[in-house]
Design an enzyme around this catalytic site. Structure first.
Site, PDB file in Angstrom:
ATOM      1  N   HIS A 113      39.017  47.955  32.419  1.00 39.76           N
ATOM      2  CA  HIS A 113      37.761  47.264  32.710  1.00 39.76           C
ATOM      3  C   HIS A 113      37.992  46.021  33.562  1.00 39.76           C
ATOM      4  O   HIS A 113      37.051  45.314  33.897  1.00 39.76           O
ATOM      5  CB  HIS A 113      37.077  46.904  31.389  1.00 39.76           C
ATOM      6  N   LYS A 115      38.635  43.568  36.725  1.00 37.49           N
ATOM      7  CA  LYS A 115      38.257  43.500  38.135  1.00 37.49           C
ATOM      8  C   LYS A 115      39.156  42.448  38.783  1.00 37.49           C
ATOM      9  O   LYS A 115      38.875  41.249  38.727  1.00 37.49           O
ATOM     10  CB  LYS A 115      36.788  43.126  38.322  1.00 37.49           C
ATOM     11  N   ASP A 120      48.566  39.350  49.162  1.00 34.69           N
ATOM     12  CA  ASP A 120      49.783  38.668  49.628  1.00 34.69           C
ATOM     13  C   ASP A 120      50.339  37.676  48.608  1.00 34.69           C
ATOM     14  O   ASP A 120      51.030  36.717  48.974  1.00 34.69           O
ATOM     15  CB  ASP A 120      49.522  37.945  50.955  1.00 34.69           C
ATOM     16  N   HIS A 293      25.140  41.066  34.461  1.00 32.97           N
ATOM     17  CA  HIS A 293      26.421  41.687  34.147  1.00 32.97           C
ATOM     18  C   HIS A 293      27.491  40.628  33.876  1.00 32.97           C
ATOM     19  O   HIS A 293      28.679  40.944  33.758  1.00 32.97           O
ATOM     20  CB  HIS A 293      26.848  42.591  35.320  1.00 32.97           C
ATOM     21  N   LYS A 295      30.034  37.709  32.372  1.00 35.18           N
ATOM     22  CA  LYS A 295      30.850  37.476  31.180  1.00 35.18           C
ATOM     23  C   LYS A 295      31.489  36.092  31.330  1.00 35.18           C
ATOM     24  O   LYS A 295      32.666  35.960  31.684  1.00 35.18           O
ATOM     25  CB  LYS A 295      31.950  38.533  31.044  1.00 35.18           C
ATOM     26  N   ASP A 300      31.078  22.198  26.397  1.00 34.80           N
ATOM     27  CA  ASP A 300      31.131  20.745  26.613  1.00 34.80           C
ATOM     28  C   ASP A 300      31.289  20.379  28.079  1.00 34.80           C
ATOM     29  O   ASP A 300      31.815  19.309  28.413  1.00 34.80           O
ATOM     30  CB  ASP A 300      32.262  20.125  25.780  1.00 34.80           C
TER      31      ASP A 300
END
Length: 396
Positions: A113, A115, A120, A293, A295, A300
């Site tokens: 899952h 991404k 380089d 979508h 996450k 603080d």
């Protein structure tokens, strides 16, 4: 394992595909040595074709291009892109490919899952954005709302190591001996900024709880405010205890969730827990402007995380995930402002009275969904308790 924060990084917050894909395509166009790309989805739309073309052009310049796509999330990748990429010299593999109708359902839940892109060994991208257009959705879900981070600096060493390690594992599992890696490029770990950051992964061996523990440590240390935006939110008992303890000591807590979803089962399961959260003083918002979508979280105004990991048992117990965690007032303040703007312009707050007035059949549907999700996790070989107050007492 505790998060290892390294100073001297430069992090750029990228809001949805509008920011992310131009930055990604520029980095690919400038690549000279190697590219690693991992994605759960690689869609055959204008973005997917643009990224594939850029990867092919890089391979044509002599860049070693390594692409790993999840076998379930990207199950059409082979038909849509593999001939084009292979002909151009791009090396591409599936993580846990689907095997017809007889593919083991237990394994289907264990997915790549993450991404991640590393170019380089000097620039990386970490976040929740797949290779898919923000507008690749039904009209009512457009555009996708998500985040990623462009990374430079000392934590490149950890990200580079993670993508190389994943490539080695998948190549071995797929019997791709010819996909040997080039000599290790020295990651550009020079001090390029002033931000302290850590790179965290979730796997089933040494790093099973790293992302979860980073959240718990930050929540336990919170004194003023916690803002969490998460697409699929079904936290476990430890996470629930931490949130309730924070609420009891007076911390303001805001949770931004999906109002429009592509997984109704998970949404119903999460809604089963709304009343308990609202009674504890936790404010719950649903994002209704489009498909959320994200996450991410800010605590603080100083601690922040952006990545691929949802706060649910599938991400925290089953999937391969990757998050960047940042301790920096500037980055935390920027993400906080972005989240508050999204709440102000696209979300609806859920009052406790509304949950109390739900008819019995609506409550039953939500609890059945909750039970089914738990059963699915159990089938996969794990047990997980959630944040309902009636389940907080037993020890883990």
């Amino acid at each position: 394992m505790a998060a290892e924060f390294k100073p001297g990084n430069r992090l750029t917050l990228l809001d949805s595909g509008t920011d992310y894909f131009p930055a990604l395509l520029t980095a690919i166009a400038e690549a000279r040595i190697e590219i690693y790309l991992e994605s759960y989805i690689f869609a055959a739309d204008e973005i997917g074709h643009a990224v594939a073309a850029a990867l092919c052009q890089a391979a044509g310049r002599g860049v070693q291009v390594n692409v790993t796509v999840d076998g379930f999330g990207g199950r059409n990748f082979a038909a849509d892109f593999l001939p084009q990429l292979t002909a151009a010299g791009v090396r591409a593999m599936y993580y846990r490919p689907e095997i017809g109708r007889f593919h083991l359902k237990r394994h289907r839940l264990r997915r790549l899952h993450r991404k991640l892109v590393v170019v380089d060994a000097r620039i990386a991208f970490v976040g929740g954005i797949n290779i898919i257009s923000d507008d690749n959705a039904p009209p009512e879900l457009r555009p996708h709302y998500d985040y990623a981070v462009r990374v430079e600096g000392p934590i490149l060493a950890d990200i580079h190591h993670a993508v190389r390690r994943m490539w080695e594992i998948v190549a071995w599992a797929n019997f791709k001996r010819r996909f040997r890696l080039a000599p290790v490029s020295r990651p550009c770990c020079d001090i390029v900024g002033e931000q302290r950051a850590a790179f965290l992964i979730r796997d089933n061996i040494r790093h099973r709880n790293d992302i979860l523990n980073a959240y718990l440590d930050a929540i336990d240390a919170a004194r003023e405010e916690i803002i969490i935006a998460n697409a699929y939110f079904l936290p476990g008992v430890r996470f629930g205890r931490a949130l309730y303890a924070a609420a009891q000591r007076g911390v303001r807590i805001i949770v931004l969730l999906q109002g429009k979803t592509d997984h109704q089962l998970l949404r119903y399961a999460t809604q089963a827990l709304y009343a308990t959260a609202l009674q504890a003083g936790i404010r719950v918002f649903e994002y209704e402007r489009s498909f959320m979508h994200a996450k991410v979280a800010v605590i603080d105004g100083h601690w922040a995380t952006v990545g691929s990991s949802n706060i649910d048992p599938f991400s925290l117990l089953l999937a391969k995930e990757a998050n960047v965690v940042v301790r920096d007032d500037g980055f935390g303040g920027e993400l906080r402002s972005s989240l508050l703007a999204a709440i102000a312009h696209g979300a609806r707050e859920l009052p406790l009275e509304e949950q109390s007035r739900l008819p019995w059949h609506a409550r039953l549907t939500r609890w059945l969904a909750y039970g089914l999700v738990r059963a699915m996790v159990g089938i996969a070989g794990y047990g997980q308790r959630h944040w309902n107050s009636r389940e907080v007492r037993p020890k883990e």
